[in-house]
Write an enzyme that holds these catalytic residues in place. Sequence first.
Site, PDB file in Angstrom:
ATOM      1  N   SER A 125       2.215  -2.479  -5.453  1.00  0.00           N
ATOM      2  CA  SER A 125       0.844  -2.849  -5.102  1.00  0.00           C
ATOM      3  C   SER A 125      -0.031  -1.603  -5.122  1.00  0.00           C
ATOM      4  CB  SER A 125       0.815  -3.541  -3.735  1.00  0.00           C
ATOM      5  OG  SER A 125      -0.495  -4.008  -3.446  1.00  0.00           O
ATOM      6  N   HIS A 167       0.422  -6.255  -7.866  1.00  0.00           N
ATOM      7  CA  HIS A 167      -0.763  -6.938  -7.345  1.00  0.00           C
ATOM      8  C   HIS A 167      -1.987  -6.450  -8.125  1.00  0.00           C
ATOM      9  CE1 HIS A 167       1.522  -7.124  -3.242  1.00  0.00           C
ATOM     10  NE2 HIS A 167       2.036  -7.932  -4.152  1.00  0.00           N
ATOM     11  N   ASP A 216       4.984  -7.564   1.186  1.00  0.00           N
ATOM     12  CA  ASP A 216       5.420  -8.400   0.070  1.00  0.00           C
ATOM     13  C   ASP A 216       6.603  -7.744  -0.641  1.00  0.00           C
ATOM     14  OD1 ASP A 216       5.347 -10.518  -1.819  1.00  0.00           O
ATOM     15  OD2 ASP A 216       4.238  -9.243  -3.214  1.00  0.00           O
TER      16      ASP A 216
END
Length: 376
Positions: free
Chosen positions: A194, A220, A316
């Site tokens: 991310s 992401h 995540d």
Amino acid sequence: MAMIRVLVMEPSAMARDTVLAEIRKRFQDVTLAGVSEIDEAILKIRLFRPDVIVLNLFMGIQQTDNQMFLSIIVHMTHAPVVSYGMLAKTRSCAESMGAFSYLAKPKADEDKTAFFDELALSIAKAYEQKVASRPGGASQVAELKKTFPAAPQTQAKPAAVPAVKRKKPVIVPVEQPAIRHTNVPIRIIAIGSSTGGTKALSDILPQLRPPLPPIVIAQHIPPVFSERLAERLDNECHLTVKEGADGDIVRSNTVYIAPGHKHMTVKRIDGGFQLVCQPGRPVHGVCPSADVLFHSVAQTAGDTALGVILTGMGRDGAEGLLDMLRCGARTIGQDKQSSVVYGMPKAAFDIGAVELQIPLEKMARTIQDYCRNDGR
């Protein structure tokens, strides 16, 4: 005695129809229904009111409303859940979420009679337990057994699956990464990242050299930018880099980046893997999600996978990486010092999902070393 009501949840329409047919063969009195989509399944539970649910665990680990679907089923109905999947090692995962039992599916070229016999017996046992808990249930169970399939006389009892002990993660010195080699070759690499991830990927991927198994990445990133990232990296790398597309057959020496605003998962096909890229609800507030990708790789690749979690905010990927580890995969996490944001790697490290924690500068070499499988 009322007929037992069994709801089969199987994402493949062909496999669903096969499971329904095999259950019907083995019960004298049964009412069956089948679904292949999560939204349809939730509605069907309310309308059909099943006594027992049969669930493909691949469907059960899909995220909806920030929860795994199996956990939602267990909390919304009193029907026991008999689950099945490709890997015996995922039994502990299924049972920890509340499944009544778990069965490992046979391989495509193996005889499936014993599997469906065992599935029928599990359904019977699950329903017996449900009925026995009611007032006067004991007498009802005795009557029920007349209609239930008998245990096959020649079927061997499945070997117990040992519980997977959580290993303490290893913080590896820069000088000497410790590689856990096995005799099982790596067939797929899954990466989650991310904040700071695009830079980390730009540092890692150009250093990788063929031959390598396919690499699937959940970064992401918004739509359009995922395609631009793939194009830029393709110009910088010795590997082919592309934005993943629904239906892609994954190939060696190729990197697939999940398209922005779509979850990317992997499924088995003809001895290999195929991508599924579909819009979905955000997981941990993001789509694509590393957790969604990792859970699918755990189920489809098991101990032939390598999982990598890189810099990023939030958590995540942590649970998905742990699922991969439980299924026998090797796992790596980026260390705090080299992370732009030590959120995702820390979350995975804290729950014991990271076997090996290393700095970004050693990541490419370590990935290559794992994939050499030289048996050291």
